[in-house]
Write a protein that holds these residues in place. Sequence first.
Motif, PDB file in Angstrom:
ATOM      1  N   ARG A   1     -52.988 -34.330 -75.439  1.00 54.98           N
ATOM      2  CA  ARG A   1     -52.672 -34.914 -76.750  1.00 54.98           C
ATOM      3  C   ARG A   1     -53.325 -34.112 -77.867  1.00 54.98           C
ATOM      4  N   TYR A   2     -54.582 -33.744 -77.663  1.00 57.60           N
ATOM      5  CA  TYR A   2     -55.279 -32.950 -78.683  1.00 57.60           C
ATOM      6  C   TYR A   2     -54.583 -31.609 -78.891  1.00 57.60           C
ATOM      7  N   LYS A   3     -54.210 -30.955 -77.805  1.00 57.01           N
ATOM      8  CA  LYS A   3     -53.567 -29.645 -77.901  1.00 57.01           C
ATOM      9  C   LYS A   3     -52.245 -29.734 -78.659  1.00 57.01           C
ATOM     10  N   THR A   4     -51.493 -30.810 -78.412  1.00 57.64           N
ATOM     11  CA  THR A   4     -50.206 -30.997 -79.100  1.00 57.64           C
ATOM     12  C   THR A   4     -50.407 -31.226 -80.589  1.00 57.64           C
ATOM     13  N   ILE A   5     -51.357 -32.123 -80.915  1.00 59.33           N
ATOM     14  CA  ILE A   5     -51.640 -32.431 -82.318  1.00 59.33           C
ATOM     15  C   ILE A   5     -52.195 -31.209 -83.038  1.00 59.33           C
ATOM     16  N   HIS A   6     -53.118 -30.523 -82.386  1.00 60.86           N
ATOM     17  CA  HIS A   6     -53.738 -29.340 -82.995  1.00 60.86           C
ATOM     18  C   HIS A   6     -52.695 -28.249 -83.246  1.00 60.86           C
ATOM     19  N   LYS A   7     -51.809 -28.039 -82.291  1.00 61.40           N
ATOM     20  CA  LYS A   7     -50.778 -27.016 -82.451  1.00 61.40           C
ATOM     21  C   LYS A   7     -49.861 -27.336 -83.620  1.00 61.40           C
ATOM     22  N   ARG A   8     -49.441 -28.602 -83.700  1.00 58.82           N
ATOM     23  CA  ARG A   8     -48.549 -29.003 -84.781  1.00 58.82           C
ATOM     24  C   ARG A   8     -49.247 -28.897 -86.142  1.00 58.82           C
ATOM     25  N   PHE A   9     -50.524 -29.307 -86.177  1.00 56.01           N
ATOM     26  CA  PHE A   9     -51.286 -29.195 -87.430  1.00 56.01           C
ATOM     27  C   PHE A   9     -51.401 -27.744 -87.870  1.00 56.01           C
ATOM     28  N   MET A  10     -51.714 -26.853 -86.935  1.00 54.40           N
ATOM     29  CA  MET A  10     -51.889 -25.447 -87.282  1.00 54.40           C
ATOM     30  C   MET A  10     -50.579 -24.817 -87.755  1.00 54.40           C
ATOM     31  N   GLN A  11     -49.467 -25.244 -87.186  1.00 56.90           N
ATOM     32  CA  GLN A  11     -48.166 -24.742 -87.627  1.00 56.90           C
ATOM     33  C   GLN A  11     -47.903 -25.145 -89.081  1.00 56.90           C
ATOM     34  N   LEU A  12     -48.143 -26.414 -89.388  1.00 55.23           N
ATOM     35  CA  LEU A  12     -47.930 -26.902 -90.754  1.00 55.23           C
ATOM     36  C   LEU A  12     -48.940 -26.294 -91.722  1.00 55.23           C
ATOM     37  N   HIS A  13     -50.171 -26.147 -91.261  1.00 53.29           N
ATOM     38  CA  HIS A  13     -51.206 -25.543 -92.102  1.00 53.29           C
ATOM     39  C   HIS A  13     -50.861 -24.085 -92.420  1.00 53.29           C
ATOM     40  N   GLY A  14     -50.346 -23.377 -91.420  1.00 51.95           N
ATOM     41  CA  GLY A  14     -49.937 -21.995 -91.641  1.00 51.95           C
ATOM     42  C   GLY A  14     -48.800 -21.896 -92.644  1.00 51.95           C
ATOM     43  N   LEU A  15     -47.825 -22.810 -92.515  1.00 50.48           N
ATOM     44  CA  LEU A  15     -46.695 -22.820 -93.449  1.00 50.48           C
ATOM     45  C   LEU A  15     -47.163 -23.180 -94.852  1.00 50.48           C
ATOM     46  N   SER A  16     -48.052 -24.159 -94.946  1.00 50.48           N
ATOM     47  CA  SER A  16     -48.593 -24.565 -96.249  1.00 50.48           C
ATOM     48  C   SER A  16     -49.368 -23.418 -96.897  1.00 50.48           C
ATOM     49  N   SER A  17     -50.171 -22.724 -96.102  1.00 51.49           N
ATOM     50  CA  SER A  17     -50.940 -21.590 -96.623  1.00 51.49           C
ATOM     51  C   SER A  17     -50.011 -20.476 -97.095  1.00 51.49           C
ATOM     52  N   LEU A  18     -48.931 -20.257 -96.354  1.00 55.61           N
ATOM     53  CA  LEU A  18     -47.950 -19.241 -96.743  1.00 55.61           C
ATOM     54  C   LEU A  18     -47.299 -19.606 -98.074  1.00 55.61           C
ATOM     55  N   PHE A  19     -46.888 -20.862 -98.216  1.00 58.98           N
ATOM     56  CA  PHE A  19     -46.303 -21.323 -99.484  1.00 58.98           C
ATOM     57  C   PHE A  19     -47.283 -21.127-100.640  1.00 58.98           C
ATOM     58  N   ASN A  20     -48.542 -21.482-100.379  1.00 56.92           N
ATOM     59  CA  ASN A  20     -49.568 -21.378-101.422  1.00 56.92           C
ATOM     60  C   ASN A  20     -49.789 -19.923-101.821  1.00 56.92           C
ATOM     61  N   LEU A  21     -49.822 -19.034-100.833  1.00 57.51           N
ATOM     62  CA  LEU A  21     -50.030 -17.614-101.110  1.00 57.51           C
ATOM     63  C   LEU A  21     -48.838 -17.013-101.841  1.00 57.51           C
ATOM     64  N   LEU A  22     -47.630 -17.407-101.450  1.00 62.27           N
ATOM     65  CA  LEU A  22     -46.432 -16.923-102.128  1.00 62.27           C
ATOM     66  C   LEU A  22     -46.406 -17.376-103.584  1.00 62.27           C
TER      67      LEU A  22
END
Length: 205
Positions: free
Chosen positions: A166-187
């Motif tokens: 469960r932790y691995k699934t949640i962590h993976k999904r969070f990191m995917q969204l965090h990466g996308l959010s960081s990309l949007f912010n940087l752009l």
Amino acid sequence: MDLKRLYPSTRVCAVAVVLIALCYFIQPMVSTSILQFAHLLTFALNFGMQFWVTFIAGLTMFRNMPREMFGSIQGKLFPKYFFIGTVCSIITMATFMSAHPIGSHDTQTKVQFYCLLAAIVCTLGNVIITPIMHDYMVERNEIEKKKGHENHVGHLDSKLFSGDTRYKTIHKRFMQLHGLSSLFNLLTFCANLVHLYIISAGLQL
């Protein structure tokens, strides 16, 4: 995920529509100097806020605060950050368009237009992503707390939870969204940086 978490996104979009319409209708009644002032003010506020949150405040808090506390503060800070960013970006775009109506754009003006448009789109994207990402972060922090890592500061190796599916699934999904959010912010930051470079070329000190 609770769909009520997306209500702020709807409100931001509604505010965006109202601001665009308001700027369109009041533009003929406002002097050029006031429009220029509004353009520079909202752009400067937005750019300065982006620089501070992205490169100073966020990194400092991450490296010096327990993860749960850091996540709690970010959960309160980010909605305000992206809301103000959206409002400023829309006003910046509206005042820019008042001086450069569609159909009168040269190459440089087109570059500015697309940069300002990209800033709005990316910031709105973060308005939508943030509540979803926050929910995953809260779930992840709850698991870390149960494992005794609530006071951990900075990066926490996910290998410590290698047996927790469960932790691995949640962590993976969070990191995917965090990466996308960081990309949007940087752009958004880069798009505003290009706009800053172009308008500074014509600035008289």
